[in-house]
Design an enzyme around this catalytic site. Structure first.
Site, PDB file in Angstrom:
ATOM      1  N   PRO A   2       0.836  -1.200   0.000  1.00  0.00           N
ATOM      2  CA  PRO A   2       0.000   0.000   0.000  1.00  0.00           C
ATOM      3  C   PRO A   2       0.874   1.254   0.000  1.00  0.00           C
ATOM      4  O   PRO A   2       1.950   1.253   0.574  1.00  0.00           O
ATOM      5  CB  PRO A   2      -0.785  -0.111   1.295  1.00  0.00           C
ATOM      6  CG  PRO A   2      -0.004  -1.020   2.168  1.00  0.00           C
ATOM      7  CD  PRO A   2       0.764  -1.928   1.262  1.00  0.00           C
ATOM      8  N   GLU A   3       0.426   2.288  -0.661  1.00  0.00           N
ATOM      9  CA  GLU A   3       1.133   3.561  -0.607  1.00  0.00           C
ATOM     10  C   GLU A   3       0.349   4.516   0.294  1.00  0.00           C
ATOM     11  O   GLU A   3      -0.707   4.171   0.810  1.00  0.00           O
ATOM     12  CB  GLU A   3       1.318   4.113  -2.023  1.00  0.00           C
ATOM     13  CG  GLU A   3       2.224   3.204  -2.862  1.00  0.00           C
ATOM     14  CD  GLU A   3       3.100   3.975  -3.858  1.00  0.00           C
ATOM     15  OE1 GLU A   3       3.393   5.154  -3.625  1.00  0.00           O
ATOM     16  OE2 GLU A   3       3.479   3.375  -4.872  1.00  0.00           O
ATOM     17  N   HIS A  96      -7.592 -15.909   7.078  1.00  0.00           N
ATOM     18  CA  HIS A  96      -6.277 -15.476   7.556  1.00  0.00           C
ATOM     19  C   HIS A  96      -6.399 -14.453   8.688  1.00  0.00           C
ATOM     20  O   HIS A  96      -5.545 -13.576   8.827  1.00  0.00           O
ATOM     21  CB  HIS A  96      -5.460 -14.919   6.393  1.00  0.00           C
ATOM     22  CG  HIS A  96      -5.311 -15.906   5.273  1.00  0.00           C
ATOM     23  ND1 HIS A  96      -4.495 -17.010   5.370  1.00  0.00           N
ATOM     24  CD2 HIS A  96      -5.898 -15.975   4.055  1.00  0.00           C
ATOM     25  CE1 HIS A  96      -4.587 -17.712   4.244  1.00  0.00           C
ATOM     26  NE2 HIS A  96      -5.427 -17.111   3.434  1.00  0.00           N
ATOM     27  N   ARG A 117      -0.191 -13.300   4.009  1.00  0.00           N
ATOM     28  CA  ARG A 117       1.226 -13.673   3.891  1.00  0.00           C
ATOM     29  C   ARG A 117       2.018 -13.456   5.172  1.00  0.00           C
ATOM     30  O   ARG A 117       3.217 -13.710   5.204  1.00  0.00           O
ATOM     31  CB  ARG A 117       1.853 -12.907   2.726  1.00  0.00           C
ATOM     32  CG  ARG A 117       1.289 -13.404   1.386  1.00  0.00           C
ATOM     33  CD  ARG A 117       1.894 -12.656   0.225  1.00  0.00           C
ATOM     34  NE  ARG A 117       0.881 -11.861  -0.467  1.00  0.00           N
ATOM     35  CZ  ARG A 117       1.143 -11.047  -1.490  1.00  0.00           C
ATOM     36  NH1 ARG A 117       2.373 -10.885  -1.898  1.00  0.00           N
ATOM     37  NH2 ARG A 117       0.177 -10.378  -2.068  1.00  0.00           N
ATOM     38  N   LYS A 160      22.441  16.634  -0.507  1.00  0.00           N
ATOM     39  CA  LYS A 160      22.673  15.202  -0.681  1.00  0.00           C
ATOM     40  C   LYS A 160      23.210  14.902  -2.063  1.00  0.00           C
ATOM     41  O   LYS A 160      22.677  15.400  -3.044  1.00  0.00           O
ATOM     42  CB  LYS A 160      21.347  14.441  -0.478  1.00  0.00           C
ATOM     43  CG  LYS A 160      21.046  14.152   0.961  1.00  0.00           C
ATOM     44  CD  LYS A 160      20.423  12.769   1.101  1.00  0.00           C
ATOM     45  CE  LYS A 160      20.633  12.246   2.503  1.00  0.00           C
ATOM     46  NZ  LYS A 160      20.412  10.829   2.652  1.00  0.00           N
TER      47      LYS A 160
END
Ligand SMILES: [Zn+2]
Length: 286
Positions: A2-3, A96, A117, A160
């Site tokens: 998921p984002e 699950h 999972r 950076k």
């Protein structure tokens, strides 16, 4: 995975259905779901019992439920397939189902953590003075956070020695931007993913941040996007739409701006999609 928009959709669902309810019982049905809690599932349940849940919070893709008056929070790791479902007591257990939380009120719903999972899980942490679980104290604010500091981000980019997509995925600089939304925002901003950040001007940084926010807000307004059918929203309904993406997953298809076939390149064990014409490769790649 998921984002940020998906996680925010889940957070909003939890805010509506779970906030301000007091835990009657938390039952751990699979030890892996609380493996980060060394004292084990029973102890985990005992520590939640009797406490009221505050307003669910999020930073980047991290989501947590504060436990009022404890100085602690339950952090949810959704992993690849984790779901937080709010279900009626009478709903049959999911195959699950890993953790079930019942509440003391008379409402007919309970919170379930379901994870096929088992890469995900729930864990209990002390909060920092900012109210953040201590294990995510190093995670930067996300671009939808009103306190995100655009200037500081720009200076970090300049400082950076990195390239822009790496920087967008660096959770210590900016959190919650994943592979999909990075590609989308870079396409919109016409910036190549390997462009060194040292040469970024203030307007370019601002333009890019604007596009990052736009793609995330567009996803949020439609309920998030996900390519994993296992991932559903807090009510167990598939709330995720197949948003029409402009870059991600469009290899060989014409760029929606200039018609040039889009390219996919292997990039840090993932893929990067870009338009070779709109997003010119830097002459010297770092
Ligand atoms: Zn193009």
């Amino acid at each position: 995975m998921p984002e940020l928009p998906e996680v925010e959709v889940v957070r909003r669902g939890l805010e509506r259905w779970v906030a301000h309810r007091t835990v009657a019982e938390a039952e751990v049905l699979h030890p892996r779901a609380v493996r980060r809690h060394v004292a084990g599932g029973e102890d985990f349940g005992q520590r939640l019992k009797g406490h009221r849940v505050g307003v669910p919070s999020r930073r980047g893709k991290y989501l947590w439920l504060p436990l009022e008056d404890t100085g602690q929070s339950v952090l949810a790791h959704l992993g690849m397939s984790g779901q937080l479902l709010v279900q009626p007591h009478s709903a049959p257990d999911e195959k699950h189902l890993r953790v079930r939380v019942r509440f003391t009120d008379a409402l007919d719903t309970e919170l379930r953590f379901v994870d096929q999972r088992t890469f995900g899980g729930l864990s209990l942490h002390d909060n920092t003075p900012d109210g953040l679980p201590d294990v995510i104290a190093h995670i930067a604010r996300d671009p939808l956070d009103p306190l995100f500091d655009d200037d500081a981000f720009h200076h970090a980019l300049r400082r950076k020695r990195t390239t822009i997509k790496r920087a967008l995925l660096d959770q210590s600089l900016i959190s919650g931007v994943g592979n999909i939304y990075a590609d989308e925002a870079l396409w919109r901003a016409r910036v190549h993913y390997d462009r060194p950040t040292g040469g970024f001007t203030r307007p370019r940084t601002q333009l890019l941040l604007g596009h990052v926010r736009d793609v995330m807000n567009a996803a949020l307004s439609q309920g998030g996007t996900s390519f994993d059918s296992l991932y559903v929203n807090v009510n167990g309904e598939s709330g995720y739409f197949d948003r029409s993406l402009d870059a991600y997953g469009r290899e060989g298809l014409p760029c929606r701006r200039c018609g040039t076939p889009m390219r996919r390149r292997a990039w840090m064990n993932r893929s990067s999609y870009h338009c070779p014409r709109c997003q010119r490769a830097p002459r010297v790649s770092s």
